[in-house]
Design an enzyme around this catalytic site. Structure first.
Site, PDB file in Angstrom:
ATOM      1  N   CYS A  99       0.819  -1.216   0.000  1.00  0.00           N
ATOM      2  CA  CYS A  99       0.000   0.000   0.000  1.00  0.00           C
ATOM      3  C   CYS A  99       0.850   1.262   0.000  1.00  0.00           C
ATOM      4  O   CYS A  99       0.342   2.349  -0.258  1.00  0.00           O
ATOM      5  CB  CYS A  99      -0.936  -0.001   1.199  1.00  0.00           C
ATOM      6  SG  CYS A  99      -2.100  -1.350   1.137  1.00  0.00           S
ATOM      7  N   ASP A 139     -14.139  10.657  -7.302  1.00  0.00           N
ATOM      8  CA  ASP A 139     -14.188   9.603  -8.321  1.00  0.00           C
ATOM      9  C   ASP A 139     -13.116   9.836  -9.389  1.00  0.00           C
ATOM     10  O   ASP A 139     -12.993  10.941  -9.915  1.00  0.00           O
ATOM     11  CB  ASP A 139     -15.577   9.582  -8.966  1.00  0.00           C
ATOM     12  CG  ASP A 139     -15.785   8.361  -9.840  1.00  0.00           C
ATOM     13  OD1 ASP A 139     -15.253   7.280  -9.499  1.00  0.00           O
ATOM     14  OD2 ASP A 139     -16.482   8.481 -10.866  1.00  0.00           O
ATOM     15  N   HIS A 140     -12.355   8.803  -9.655  1.00  0.00           N
ATOM     16  CA  HIS A 140     -11.261   8.858 -10.645  1.00  0.00           C
ATOM     17  C   HIS A 140     -10.187   9.887 -10.285  1.00  0.00           C
ATOM     18  O   HIS A 140      -9.573  10.491 -11.142  1.00  0.00           O
ATOM     19  CB  HIS A 140     -11.808   9.078 -12.064  1.00  0.00           C
ATOM     20  CG  HIS A 140     -12.502   7.857 -12.600  1.00  0.00           C
ATOM     21  ND1 HIS A 140     -13.730   7.443 -12.140  1.00  0.00           N
ATOM     22  CD2 HIS A 140     -12.128   6.952 -13.521  1.00  0.00           C
ATOM     23  CE1 HIS A 140     -14.081   6.345 -12.761  1.00  0.00           C
ATOM     24  NE2 HIS A 140     -13.124   6.012 -13.605  1.00  0.00           N
TER      25      HIS A 140
END
Ligand code: NI
Length: 135
Positions: free
Chosen positions: A33, A79-80
């Protein structure tokens, strides 16, 4: 009391690292991560509002209104996007699901038009989900 839940999804990338630690320490702590260029998730957020149905609508909260608030306040902004780089309200935090859920709560809590925000559940993967209830 009735608990009403709206579910929304968004896709975003992030990197887990603590800038106060060395690269090696970050790798030990966050493993994959901490990958320098990030990695992505398809997040699912479930927002639950609690209250009594209103006399004139029969709704605790109008889900069309709630959907619009979630879209404007959260989904359109994350988002994105790369959560570490692109999202003002996530700057300076380690973007774990835990921390993201707490920030989303702070943003949404004053915007809920009827009823009270009860919980935010954020699924980061099929198997990992966090839930925040504001305390
Ligand atoms: Ni991740």
């Amino acid at each position: 009391m009735i608990y009403v839940t709206r579910r929304v999804t968004f896709s975003a990338s992030h990197r887990l690292f603590n800038p106060r630690l060395s690269d090696k320490e970050n790798e030990e702590l966050f493993d994959k991560c901490a990958n320098r260029n990030g990695h992505g998730h398809n997040y699912i957020m479930e927002v639950t509002v609690v209250g009594e149905p209103q006399e004139h609508t029969g709704y605790v909260v109008d889900l069309k209104t709630l959907k619009e608030i979630l879209r404007q306040e959260i989904v359109d902004k994350v988002d994105h996007r790369h959560l570490n780089e692109d999202v003002d309200f996530l700057k300076g935090i380690i973007p774990t699901a835990e921390n993201i859920a707490k920030v989303f709560w702070r943003i949404l809590q004053p915007k809920i038009p009827d009823g009270k925000l009860f919980s935010i559940r954020l699924h980061e993967t099929e198997n990992n989900v966090v839930e925040y209830r504001g305390e």
